[in-house]
Design an enzyme around this catalytic site. Sequence first.
Site, PDB file in Angstrom:
ATOM      1  N   ASP A 212      52.754 -56.515  69.560  1.00  0.00           N
ATOM      2  CA  ASP A 212      53.001 -57.937  69.299  1.00  0.00           C
ATOM      3  C   ASP A 212      53.470 -58.602  70.603  1.00  0.00           C
ATOM      4  OD1 ASP A 212      53.619 -59.273  66.200  1.00  0.00           O
ATOM      5  OD2 ASP A 212      54.108 -60.480  67.952  1.00  0.00           O
TER       6      ASP A 212
ATOM      7  N   ASP B 263      49.587 -59.124  74.319  1.00  0.00           N
ATOM      8  CA  ASP B 263      49.070 -60.458  74.028  1.00  0.00           C
ATOM      9  C   ASP B 263      47.571 -60.288  73.784  1.00  0.00           C
ATOM     10  OD1 ASP B 263      48.009 -62.975  73.950  1.00  0.00           O
ATOM     11  OD2 ASP B 263      49.022 -63.693  75.761  1.00  0.00           O
TER      12      ASP B 263
ATOM     13  N   ASN C  56      45.165 -57.649  63.297  1.00  0.00           N
ATOM     14  CA  ASN C  56      45.864 -58.464  62.294  1.00  0.00           C
ATOM     15  C   ASN C  56      46.459 -59.737  62.888  1.00  0.00           C
ATOM     16  OD1 ASN C  56      47.810 -58.817  59.820  1.00  0.00           O
ATOM     17  ND2 ASN C  56      49.159 -58.619  61.607  1.00  0.00           N
TER      18      ASN C  56
ATOM     19  N   TYR D 251      40.937 -72.876  61.785  1.00  0.00           N
ATOM     20  CA  TYR D 251      41.396 -71.552  61.315  1.00  0.00           C
ATOM     21  C   TYR D 251      40.295 -70.907  60.472  1.00  0.00           C
ATOM     22  CZ  TYR D 251      44.274 -68.170  58.650  1.00  0.00           C
ATOM     23  OH  TYR D 251      44.785 -67.036  58.052  1.00  0.00           O
TER      24      TYR D 251
ATOM     25  N   LYS E 260      38.066 -67.488  61.004  1.00  0.00           N
ATOM     26  CA  LYS E 260      38.110 -66.397  60.023  1.00  0.00           C
ATOM     27  C   LYS E 260      36.707 -66.064  59.511  1.00  0.00           C
ATOM     28  CE  LYS E 260      42.492 -65.395  60.201  1.00  0.00           C
ATOM     29  NZ  LYS E 260      42.933 -64.078  60.669  1.00  0.00           N
TER      30      LYS E 260
END
Length: 263
Positions: free
Chosen positions: A37, A60, A87, A152, A156
């Site tokens: 993360d 990153d 994720n 977004y 996706k």
Amino acid sequence: MERLAGKGIWVTGAAQGLGEVIARRAVAEGALVVVADVKEDAGRAVADDLGPAAVFIRLDITDDSSWAQAVPSVLGHLGQLDGIVNNAAILWMGSLESMSTADAERVMRVNLLGTFLGIRTAVAPLRAAGGGSIVNISSIDGLAGMNSVAMYSATKFAVRGLTKSAALELGRDGIRVNTVCPAMGNPEMSMPWFDQFDLDRYLARVQQPAILDDGIPRTVDADAVASMVLFLLSDESRTCSGGDYPVDAAWTAGKLCPGLPGF
Ligand SMILES: NC(=O)c1ccc[n+]([C@@H]2O[C@H](COP(=O)([O-])OP(=O)(O)OC[C@H]3O[C@@H](n4cnc5c(N)ncnc54)[C@H](O)[C@@H]3O)[C@@H](O)[C@H]2O)c1
């Protein structure tokens, strides 16, 4: 028998939310896990809490060199890479007209480029391990559009396209690639964008009333999403590749029409 016994799993965006739950469940199923993360304190706290099976690595996902630097540390902890969960992502909510070019680019860089770099980086170590599993986290917004999340949603949808092409290219190496499309899982991600709405009212309006009232549980929690991810990481899914796996209580299944038989 633990479902991921002896496997080495890399989870991005695992400092909190769904990624953290996936990392915790993977360790519970016998995997060695890399918690990756940009949030260093939170990510390290998750890995520390999980004990020697987990390690935190700062990553990153939008940065090529960050991926390249991470690989030796990842392999140092895992021994070999058997699976990666792409994720990490960011949400941006608002009308299409009000979204700046900079915000649109940021969402594309994290959600789409970041997932692409994750897949590309994982190929060589997965191939060296004799195959493995790549799980990309999309959303129900990757299966159907919705107002306020245009970019977004676009990213996706794109993650599903990446997944299918990657599955075709990598199958000969024994590398499976699949997408999980959760309806929900972590209200924290969208809460900052919901100042002006009531989340319960929104969910009550958007979901099918018959599904809400009886039968399938109304809320999809992170644990339910993680169960699907674990299945796709495990050998139980050895014949699954190139697929989209909704975890959405039939939200995207179609329409339920009042007045017609079967309602
Ligand atoms: N929250 C939901 O209900 C929901 C619904 C459908 C799909 N999803 C998807 O599930 C995934 C996880 O969502 P969440 O709710 O846990 O989100 P979250 O915002 O709680 O966590 C995302 C994590 O990704 C990390 N991250 C962001 N940018 C990064 C970068 N450039 N490099 C590395 N890490 C980065 C963040 O620091 C954070 O720890 C996302 O792909 C999201 O689109 C979530």
